[in-house]
Scaffold this motif. Structure first.
Motif, mmCIF file in Angstrom:
data_model
loop_
_atom_site.group_PDB
_atom_site.id
_atom_site.type_symbol
_atom_site.label_atom_id
_atom_site.label_comp_id
_atom_site.label_asym_id
_atom_site.label_seq_id
_atom_site.Cartn_x
_atom_site.Cartn_y
_atom_site.Cartn_z
ATOM 1 N N ALA A 134 28.528 -16.841 -23.537
ATOM 2 C CA ALA A 134 28.989 -18.269 -23.261
ATOM 3 C C ALA A 134 27.908 -19.089 -22.471
ATOM 4 C CB ALA A 134 30.288 -18.366 -22.621
ATOM 5 N N VAL A 135 27.827 -20.346 -22.916
ATOM 6 C CA VAL A 135 27.120 -21.311 -22.259
ATOM 7 C C VAL A 135 27.841 -22.035 -20.892
ATOM 8 C CG1 VAL A 135 25.817 -23.272 -22.382
ATOM 9 C CG2 VAL A 135 26.144 -21.901 -24.436
ATOM 10 N N ASN A 136 26.842 -21.702 -19.855
ATOM 11 C CA ASN A 136 27.014 -22.492 -18.703
ATOM 12 C C ASN A 136 26.225 -23.530 -18.204
ATOM 13 O OD1 ASN A 136 27.771 -22.904 -16.042
ATOM 14 N ND2 ASN A 136 27.014 -21.256 -15.126
ATOM 15 N N VAL A 137 26.637 -24.907 -18.688
ATOM 16 C CA VAL A 137 25.923 -25.989 -18.623
ATOM 17 C C VAL A 137 25.253 -26.163 -17.021
ATOM 18 C CG1 VAL A 137 25.947 -28.538 -18.921
ATOM 19 C CG2 VAL A 137 27.373 -27.044 -20.554
ATOM 20 N N ALA A 138 26.152 -25.804 -16.145
ATOM 21 C CA ALA A 138 25.738 -25.960 -14.837
ATOM 22 C C ALA A 138 24.494 -25.194 -14.435
ATOM 23 C CB ALA A 138 26.795 -25.824 -13.899
ATOM 24 N N LYS A 139 24.305 -24.097 -15.127
ATOM 25 C CA LYS A 139 23.002 -23.550 -14.782
ATOM 26 C C LYS A 139 21.681 -23.947 -15.182
ATOM 27 C CE LYS A 139 23.098 -20.070 -18.418
ATOM 28 N NZ LYS A 139 21.920 -20.248 -18.782
ATOM 29 N N TRP A 140 21.810 -25.084 -16.146
ATOM 30 C CA TRP A 140 20.656 -25.594 -16.693
ATOM 31 C C TRP A 140 19.720 -26.229 -15.647
ATOM 32 C CZ3 TRP A 140 23.306 -28.198 -21.606
ATOM 33 C CH2 TRP A 140 23.380 -27.116 -22.474
ATOM 34 N N VAL B 210 17.316 -22.646 -27.096
ATOM 35 C CA VAL B 210 18.167 -23.053 -28.140
ATOM 36 C C VAL B 210 19.355 -22.743 -28.010
ATOM 37 C CG1 VAL B 210 17.661 -21.046 -29.533
ATOM 38 C CG2 VAL B 210 18.339 -22.559 -30.871
ATOM 39 N N LEU B 211 20.296 -23.344 -28.333
ATOM 40 C CA LEU B 211 21.853 -23.274 -28.297
ATOM 41 C C LEU B 211 22.420 -23.122 -29.636
ATOM 42 C CD1 LEU B 211 24.523 -23.425 -26.760
ATOM 43 C CD2 LEU B 211 24.373 -25.817 -26.950
ATOM 44 N N ILE B 212 23.342 -22.158 -30.006
ATOM 45 C CA ILE B 212 23.598 -21.917 -31.329
ATOM 46 C C ILE B 212 25.199 -21.904 -31.680
ATOM 47 C CG2 ILE B 212 23.512 -20.251 -33.277
ATOM 48 C CD1 ILE B 212 21.161 -18.826 -31.823
ATOM 49 N N PRO B 213 25.453 -23.021 -32.042
ATOM 50 C CA PRO B 213 26.999 -23.202 -32.459
ATOM 51 C C PRO B 213 27.360 -22.173 -33.551
ATOM 52 C CG PRO B 213 25.980 -25.316 -32.355
ATOM 53 C CD PRO B 213 24.887 -24.295 -32.568
ATOM 54 N N LEU B 214 28.433 -21.312 -33.310
ATOM 55 C CA LEU B 214 28.851 -20.467 -34.198
ATOM 56 C C LEU B 214 30.223 -20.409 -34.355
ATOM 57 C CD1 LEU B 214 27.401 -18.078 -36.069
ATOM 58 C CD2 LEU B 214 28.164 -16.657 -34.350
ATOM 59 N N GLN B 215 30.902 -20.286 -35.749
ATOM 60 C CA GLN B 215 32.004 -20.354 -36.253
ATOM 61 C C GLN B 215 32.300 -18.652 -36.445
ATOM 62 O OE1 GLN B 215 32.073 -22.611 -39.560
ATOM 63 N NE2 GLN B 215 33.463 -24.099 -38.624
ATOM 64 N N ILE C 212 4.355 -19.347 -31.720
ATOM 65 C CA ILE C 212 4.144 -20.764 -31.354
ATOM 66 C C ILE C 212 4.686 -21.242 -30.128
ATOM 67 C CG2 ILE C 212 4.624 -23.184 -32.113
ATOM 68 C CD1 ILE C 212 5.280 -22.329 -34.987
ATOM 69 N N ASN C 213 5.761 -20.649 -29.567
ATOM 70 C CA ASN C 213 6.239 -21.213 -28.355
ATOM 71 C C ASN C 213 6.906 -20.014 -27.682
ATOM 72 O OD1 ASN C 213 7.481 -22.391 -26.437
ATOM 73 N ND2 ASN C 213 9.115 -23.491 -27.476
ATOM 74 N N PRO C 214 5.887 -19.378 -26.800
ATOM 75 C CA PRO C 214 6.533 -18.214 -25.961
ATOM 76 C C PRO C 214 7.485 -18.596 -25.065
ATOM 77 C CG PRO C 214 4.330 -18.837 -25.422
ATOM 78 C CD PRO C 214 4.800 -19.596 -26.501
ATOM 79 N N ARG C 215 7.806 -19.806 -24.458
ATOM 80 C CA ARG C 215 8.827 -20.082 -23.639
ATOM 81 C C ARG C 215 9.977 -20.074 -24.119
ATOM 82 N NH1 ARG C 215 6.667 -25.186 -24.540
ATOM 83 N NH2 ARG C 215 8.241 -26.876 -25.128
ATOM 84 N N LEU C 216 10.389 -20.308 -25.687
ATOM 85 C CA LEU C 216 11.432 -20.362 -26.117
ATOM 86 C C LEU C 216 12.466 -19.080 -25.827
ATOM 87 C CD1 LEU C 216 13.257 -22.094 -28.088
ATOM 88 C CD2 LEU C 216 12.496 -20.637 -30.034
ATOM 89 N N LYS C 217 13.601 -19.448 -25.661
ATOM 90 C CA LYS C 217 14.753 -18.540 -25.292
ATOM 91 C C LYS C 217 16.105 -19.029 -25.838
ATOM 92 C CE LYS C 217 16.407 -20.081 -20.834
ATOM 93 N NZ LYS C 217 16.525 -19.633 -19.396
ATOM 94 N N VAL C 218 17.007 -18.133 -26.150
ATOM 95 C CA VAL C 218 18.278 -18.418 -26.539
ATOM 96 C C VAL C 218 19.090 -18.740 -25.260
ATOM 97 C CG1 VAL C 218 20.444 -17.739 -28.061
ATOM 98 C CG2 VAL C 218 18.257 -16.771 -28.696
ATOM 99 N N GLU C 219 19.806 -19.966 -25.326
ATOM 100 C CA GLU C 219 20.551 -20.500 -24.125
ATOM 101 C C GLU C 219 21.810 -20.158 -24.297
ATOM 102 O OE1 GLU C 219 20.650 -22.015 -20.714
ATOM 103 O OE2 GLU C 219 18.980 -23.052 -22.044
ATOM 104 N N GLY C 220 22.370 -19.680 -25.496
ATOM 105 C CA GLY C 220 23.548 -19.401 -25.651
ATOM 106 C C GLY C 220 24.217 -19.564 -27.113
ATOM 107 N N ILE C 221 25.419 -18.578 -27.347
ATOM 108 C CA ILE C 221 25.864 -18.665 -28.597
ATOM 109 C C ILE C 221 27.214 -19.329 -28.683
ATOM 110 C CG2 ILE C 221 26.412 -17.464 -30.763
ATOM 111 C CD1 ILE C 221 24.243 -15.624 -30.025
#
Length: 203
Positions: free
Chosen positions: A2-8, A166-171, A194-203
């Motif tokens: 889950a995504v916790n917006v407050a932690k951004w 990256v935030l991944i909306p998923l059905q 290309i971008n080593p800092r990229l991470k998955v924010e949440g699904i």
């Protein structure tokens, strides 16, 4: 996950007006190669929520369908869009639009953006075109949300290359889950090449 917006952010919502500006906005791509999973709806909802909490938000329409632009402005045609900024025909500030949500601005797109993949393919550093376009605007915002197109092509790679996460909306359905393996592979390749800092924010 889950995504916790407050932690951004390291600061709490409802920040005072005399807060110190961030050196650089946090860039988050809202991405899934499957259409109809809620990318645009998520971008608008999260962006508006952050803006109402006192953050300076930029939403970027990076889908030639222009759903984010239509949803926020009602316009199907515009004199200048992010397409013009990508190709150097206009500055990113010239393309910028205010929205009805105070504190949330928009870089719009129309169907013209579909031609960008073909036109960028021979450019040097083509994967970084969006990052270069956004760079002048980053000191003015706390967060940038990129509404990506449902594709794994050059425009999608540009969005991931420019992003911190990256935030991944998923059905929760078979076809949506089936594409997750390919999506994960694409993210891993962008991280490695290309971008080593990229991470998955949440699904």
């Amino acid at each position: 996950m889950a995504v916790n917006v407050a932690k951004w952010f390291s600061v709490e919502p409802k920040m005072p007006k005399n807060r110190k500006p961030r050196e650089r906005a946090r860039i988050i791509s809202v991405f899934n190669q499957k259409g109809g999973v809620g990318k645009t709806t998520s971008t608008i909802s999260i962006g508006a929520s952050l803006a109402e909490s006192g953050y300076r938000v930029l939403v970027v329409d990076f889908d030639p369908q222009g759903s984010l632009t239509v949803g926020l402005t009602g316009a199907h045609e515009l004199p200048q869009t992010i397409y013009d900024a990508l190709l150097g025909r206009a500055s990113s500030r010239d393309v910028l639009l205010k929205t009805a949500v105070p504190g949330m601005d928009l870089l719009p797109a129309t169907i013209e953006l579909s031609a960008a993949e073909m036109q960028l393919v021979n450019e040097v550093g083509r994967e970084q075109s969006l990052a270069r376009t956004l760079a002048p605007l980053l000191p003015d915002y706390d967060v940038v949300l990129i509404d990506c197109l449902p594709s794994l092509g050059l425009l999608a790679i540009n969005a991931l290359a420019a992003s911190d996460s990256v935030l991944i909306p998923l059905q929760c359905e078979y076809y949506a889950l089936r594409g997750m393996a390919l999506l994960s592979q694409t993210i891993e390749k962008v991280q490695e090449r290309i971008n080593p800092r990229l991470k998955v924010e949440g699904i």
